[in-house]
Every structure is written in C-alpha cells, then in structure tokens.
Write a protein that holds these residues in place. Structure first.
Motif, PDB file in Angstrom:
ATOM      1  N   GLU A   1       1.863   4.712   2.411  1.00 30.11           N
ATOM      2  CA  GLU A   1       1.686   6.150   2.207  1.00 30.11           C
ATOM      3  C   GLU A   1       0.682   6.453   3.523  1.00 30.11           C
ATOM      4  O   GLU A   1       0.533   7.821   3.334  1.00 30.11           O
ATOM      5  N   TYR A   2       0.163   5.682   4.270  1.00 36.51           N
ATOM      6  CA  TYR A   2      -0.891   6.034   5.133  1.00 36.51           C
ATOM      7  C   TYR A   2      -0.632   5.290   6.444  1.00 36.51           C
ATOM      8  O   TYR A   2       0.104   4.265   6.284  1.00 36.51           O
ATOM      9  N   PRO A   3      -0.940   5.753   7.628  1.00 31.20           N
ATOM     10  CA  PRO A   3      -0.775   5.127   8.693  1.00 31.20           C
ATOM     11  C   PRO A   3      -1.313   3.710   8.892  1.00 31.20           C
ATOM     12  O   PRO A   3      -2.444   3.378   8.186  1.00 31.20           O
ATOM     13  N   LEU A   4      -0.682   2.653   9.590  1.00 28.94           N
ATOM     14  CA  LEU A   4      -1.140   1.449   9.739  1.00 28.94           C
ATOM     15  C   LEU A   4      -1.414   1.263  11.371  1.00 28.94           C
ATOM     16  O   LEU A   4      -0.439   1.289  12.303  1.00 28.94           O
ATOM     17  N   ASP A   5      -2.752   1.141  11.685  1.00 29.57           N
ATOM     18  CA  ASP A   5      -3.152   0.940  12.818  1.00 29.57           C
ATOM     19  C   ASP A   5      -3.251  -0.492  13.095  1.00 29.57           C
ATOM     20  O   ASP A   5      -4.369  -1.214  12.758  1.00 29.57           O
ATOM     21  N   ILE A   6      -2.354  -0.949  13.822  1.00 33.05           N
ATOM     22  CA  ILE A   6      -2.544  -2.480  14.421  1.00 33.05           C
ATOM     23  C   ILE A   6      -3.552  -2.805  15.233  1.00 33.05           C
ATOM     24  O   ILE A   6      -4.221  -3.740  15.243  1.00 33.05           O
ATOM     25  N   GLY A   7      -3.629  -2.008  16.476  1.00 32.31           N
ATOM     26  CA  GLY A   7      -4.715  -2.327  17.275  1.00 32.31           C
ATOM     27  C   GLY A   7      -4.638  -3.607  18.432  1.00 32.31           C
ATOM     28  O   GLY A   7      -4.841  -3.351  19.297  1.00 32.31           O
TER      29      GLY A   7
ATOM     30  N   ILE B   1      -5.018   1.531   6.579  1.00 29.40           N
ATOM     31  CA  ILE B   1      -5.082   0.112   6.836  1.00 29.40           C
ATOM     32  C   ILE B   1      -5.284  -0.228   8.062  1.00 29.40           C
ATOM     33  O   ILE B   1      -4.436   0.350   9.005  1.00 29.40           O
ATOM     34  N   SER B   2      -5.795  -1.324   8.543  1.00 27.35           N
ATOM     35  CA  SER B   2      -6.021  -1.944   9.854  1.00 27.35           C
ATOM     36  C   SER B   2      -6.577  -3.219   9.570  1.00 27.35           C
ATOM     37  O   SER B   2      -6.984  -3.652   8.507  1.00 27.35           O
ATOM     38  N   GLY B   3      -6.495  -4.070  10.721  1.00 24.52           N
ATOM     39  CA  GLY B   3      -7.088  -5.172  10.624  1.00 24.52           C
ATOM     40  C   GLY B   3      -6.658  -6.394   9.975  1.00 24.52           C
ATOM     41  O   GLY B   3      -5.487  -6.540   9.456  1.00 24.52           O
ATOM     42  N   PHE B   4      -7.479  -7.431   9.982  1.00 26.20           N
ATOM     43  CA  PHE B   4      -6.798  -9.027   9.490  1.00 26.20           C
ATOM     44  C   PHE B   4      -6.374  -8.685   7.879  1.00 26.20           C
ATOM     45  O   PHE B   4      -6.881  -7.750   7.351  1.00 26.20           O
ATOM     46  N   GLY B   5      -5.123  -9.336   7.648  1.00 22.24           N
ATOM     47  CA  GLY B   5      -4.586  -9.264   6.591  1.00 22.24           C
ATOM     48  C   GLY B   5      -3.538  -8.000   6.623  1.00 22.24           C
ATOM     49  O   GLY B   5      -2.540  -8.119   5.791  1.00 22.24           O
ATOM     50  N   ASN B   6      -3.577  -7.273   7.476  1.00 21.47           N
ATOM     51  CA  ASN B   6      -2.506  -6.250   7.624  1.00 21.47           C
ATOM     52  C   ASN B   6      -1.843  -5.954   9.001  1.00 21.47           C
ATOM     53  O   ASN B   6      -1.011  -5.384   9.267  1.00 21.47           O
TER      54      ASN B   6
ATOM     55  N   LYS C   1       3.892   5.581   9.449  1.00 25.69           N
ATOM     56  CA  LYS C   1       3.556   5.181  10.682  1.00 25.69           C
ATOM     57  C   LYS C   1       2.888   4.057  11.095  1.00 25.69           C
ATOM     58  O   LYS C   1       1.974   3.505  10.578  1.00 25.69           O
ATOM     59  N   ILE C   2       3.478   3.280  12.177  1.00 22.15           N
ATOM     60  CA  ILE C   2       3.213   1.965  12.286  1.00 22.15           C
ATOM     61  C   ILE C   2       2.681   2.068  13.782  1.00 22.15           C
ATOM     62  O   ILE C   2       3.366   2.295  14.748  1.00 22.15           O
TER      63      ILE C   2
END
Length: 371
Positions: free
Chosen positions: A96-102, A72-77, A126-127
């Motif tokens: 359970e999967y990486p969170l790519d903030i960006g 997941i990534s992007g708006f709302g996350n 992973k953050i």
C-alpha cells in the motif's frame, strides 16, 4: 460464574496480543490455516516482509497474506530469496506504500510456491530503485499462477546482463490484474523492462502492459518473449520512449508460435532501434499479428522496418491481418517502412493498410498477398 469470567479474560488477552503483533488468523472449512499479517508503523515483532514470510512458514498451511501499510525499505524487505518449497499454498504481498529497494533486488521465487501475487491494494504498488532484476518468478508447475495486480516498477536498472525489472519463467499462468507498468527501467543487455520465458502450457491473462522510458542495450527496449514451443497469445504492449538495438518495444525469440494482437488503437511514440522499431522477431515457427492499428507514431527511427521478422525455422509463417499503419513519422535509413521480412517461408498480409510508409519484403519460398 467463574467459568464465564475466565472466558472473558481469555478473549480480552487474545485481542490485545493480536493487536500488538498485527497478526490475524482465519480458519477455512478445509482446516487450512490462513495468516493475515499487517506491517504498520507501530509494529512490534513482525516489521518486515521477510519476518512475515518466516512467521507463515511456522503457522500457516493455506494462504499467507502480507499487507504493508507503511513505506518500507532496507534489510528484510529486499534481497529475499525463496528457493525451497514453502509449507503454505499461496503467498500474497500487498504494497500500500512504495517499496524503495536501494541496492539489490526485491524478491526471487524459484519453484517455492505455485500461487504468488504482488498487489497494490487500492492503488498502484511501486517497486523502485532496484540495482538488479527487482522481481523473479520461476515455476515448473503447469498449475502455478503468478499475479501482478496494479504494480509499477520504477527506476530499476540492471547492469549485470539481465532484464531491467522483472523475469517471469513459468509453465503456468501469468496474470496482470489491473495495470502493470514499467517506468524508467533499463538493462545493460536485453529486455529493458520485463522478460517472459514461456512454454507450451504458459498463458497470459490481462490487458496490455505499459512502458515509459525503458531501454536495453541489446534487444527488447520494453520487453522480451522467449519461447520454448507451443502457442502464446499476448496483447501488444503500449510504449513511449523505448530504446533498443533490436525491437524498440518488443523482442520475440522462438522456437514457438506467437499470436500478438492489438487492443483497439495502439499509439506508440518516440521509439527507436536499428531493426524492428516496434517489434523484432526471430526463429519463430509462426508469428500472427492481428488488429494492429498503429496511429500517430512519432519519432520512429530505424533501418529495417517497424515490424521486422526473420526465421530459419522450417515452414515458418508470418501473418498480419486487420491492421493499419498510418500517420507514421518514420526516419528509415535503410530498407523497409512498415514491414520487413527475411527468410520466412510463408507470408500472409491480409487487409493491411500502410499510409505514408513503405513496405519492403525480402521473401522466402512463398508469399501470399491478399487485399
């Protein structure tokens, strides 16, 4: 017979509805409603962490558990701020999967809930790629618990004068259940990885925190502890490639009493700072170091001491026991090898060994050496 058909159709309808929304309920004995939400590839109405939290605000009074089962990534996350008391008692986010903030940060929690957890499930969460402090938790509740369970912060930077990846400011408990690690995080000021702001009631439960290639322009290449009184026990972190002006691995700022202990053999390499290559501590009431067995320390660069302690607090105490410094490849340009102390009133060095290093002490009023 008619009533039986109605019940069967109703159960079938509810099952289909829950499968589409990926939202499930449990009802506890205390009548608190718990919500368990799964965010999957085929999600429909709840597809982000923020949407899941908003759902719990309206439908949950007990535990809100959010399981993220896709990248997941992007708006709302990202850039989620919780600064008002939540109607439910506990919030758990399982990545359970990486969170790519960006861009920006992940989540900030300001006195909104007393039980908060980020977990990696079966693997390390992973953050990644935050441009501000990725995670902040603030609580004035002495009963609060913040848990980071199998979490890695990676490639998080902060250029606006705050900690590189995380800040925890709590009067309650900090729990690291499983591994907590920071990789390639940095700060333009202090605390390259994480800052703990602690109080008389703050406690830490868990193993040492791991840091790899973290840096700060100022103090605490890996992490900082800032006290406000009381006694705080903490295991010395494991760090490789940490860099700061003061305190290459750990920076401690009082007032307060700090008990820092080693966990078997601490092997820390490629750490550098001008003062206190591994630990820089100032303005403490007491600093107790125990079971420090530093082995095979490589590329330790600095001017004053691997451990640097300075305090103007009245009756300040520095004590190190059951510790060894050996196998060190130090490159000290000034005074001090293993230990450097200044303006500390009471110093105790008991059963400490230093091989291939120097010990330089600038003492306060009293000095006790027991070997």
């Amino acid at each position: 017979a008619v009533e039986q058909k109605v019940v069967v159709l109703l159960v079938l309808f509810v099952h289909i509805f829950l499968a589409q929304t990926t939202t499930y309920y449990e009802y506890g004995d205390d009548d608190d409603d718990d919500a368990m939400i799964q965010i999957e590839d085929n999600c429909s109405d709840i597809c982000t962490i923020e949407e899941a939290i908003n759902y719990c605000k309206s439908n949950c009074t007990g535990r809100c558990s959010i399981s993220v089962k896709k990248p997941i990534s992007g708006f709302g996350n990202m850039n989620i701020t919780l600064d008002q008391p939540l109607p439910f008692a506990e919030l758990i986010i399982i990545l359970e999967y990486p969170l790519d903030i960006g861009e920006g940060y992940f989540i900030r929690v300001y006195d909104a809930i007393s039980m908060f957890e980020i977990s990696g499930g079966g693997l390390n969460a992973k953050i990644t790629n935050a441009t501000e402090t990725a995670f902040e938790f603030v609580s004035s509740n002495v009963s609060s618990v913040v848990t980071l369970s199998r979490v890695t912060f990676e490639n998080c930077t902060n250029a606006i004068g705050a900690a590189g990846a995380a800040v925890i400011d709590t009067r309650g408990s900090i729990v690291a259940d499983g591994s907590l690690s920071f990789y390639s995080t940095s700060s333009s000021s202090d605390c390259g990885g994480v800052l703990f702001i602690i109080y008389e009631t703050t406690t830490y439960v868990g193993p040492p925190i791991y840091f790899i290639s973290t840096s700060a322009i100022g103090k605490g290449g890996a992490m900082c502890l800032r006290g406000n009184g009381g006694l705080f026990r903490f295991p010395f972190p494991s760090s490789t490639g940490s860099l700061a002006e003061l305190g290459g691995t750990l920076y401690i700022q009082g007032p307060g009493n700090f008990e820092i202990y080693g966990d078997s053999v601490i092997s820390t390499s490629q750490v550098s700072s001008s003062n206190g290559t591994l630990l820089f501590a100032e303005e403490f009431d007491s600093l107790y170091l125990s079971n420090f067995k530093f082995n095979t320390l490589e590329s330790i660069e600095g001017e004053f001491g691997t451990v640097y302690a300075v305090s103007s607090r009245e009756n300040s105490v520095f004590q190190i026991t059951d510790s060894e410094f050996h196998g060190m490849n130090t490159a000290m340009t000034g005074s001090g090898g293993a230990l450097y102390m200044k303006d500390v009133d009471h110093v105790v060095v008991a059963i400490a060994r230093s091989r291939s290093t120097n010990v330089f002490l600038e003492l306060g009023e009293q000095f006790y050496l027991m070997v």
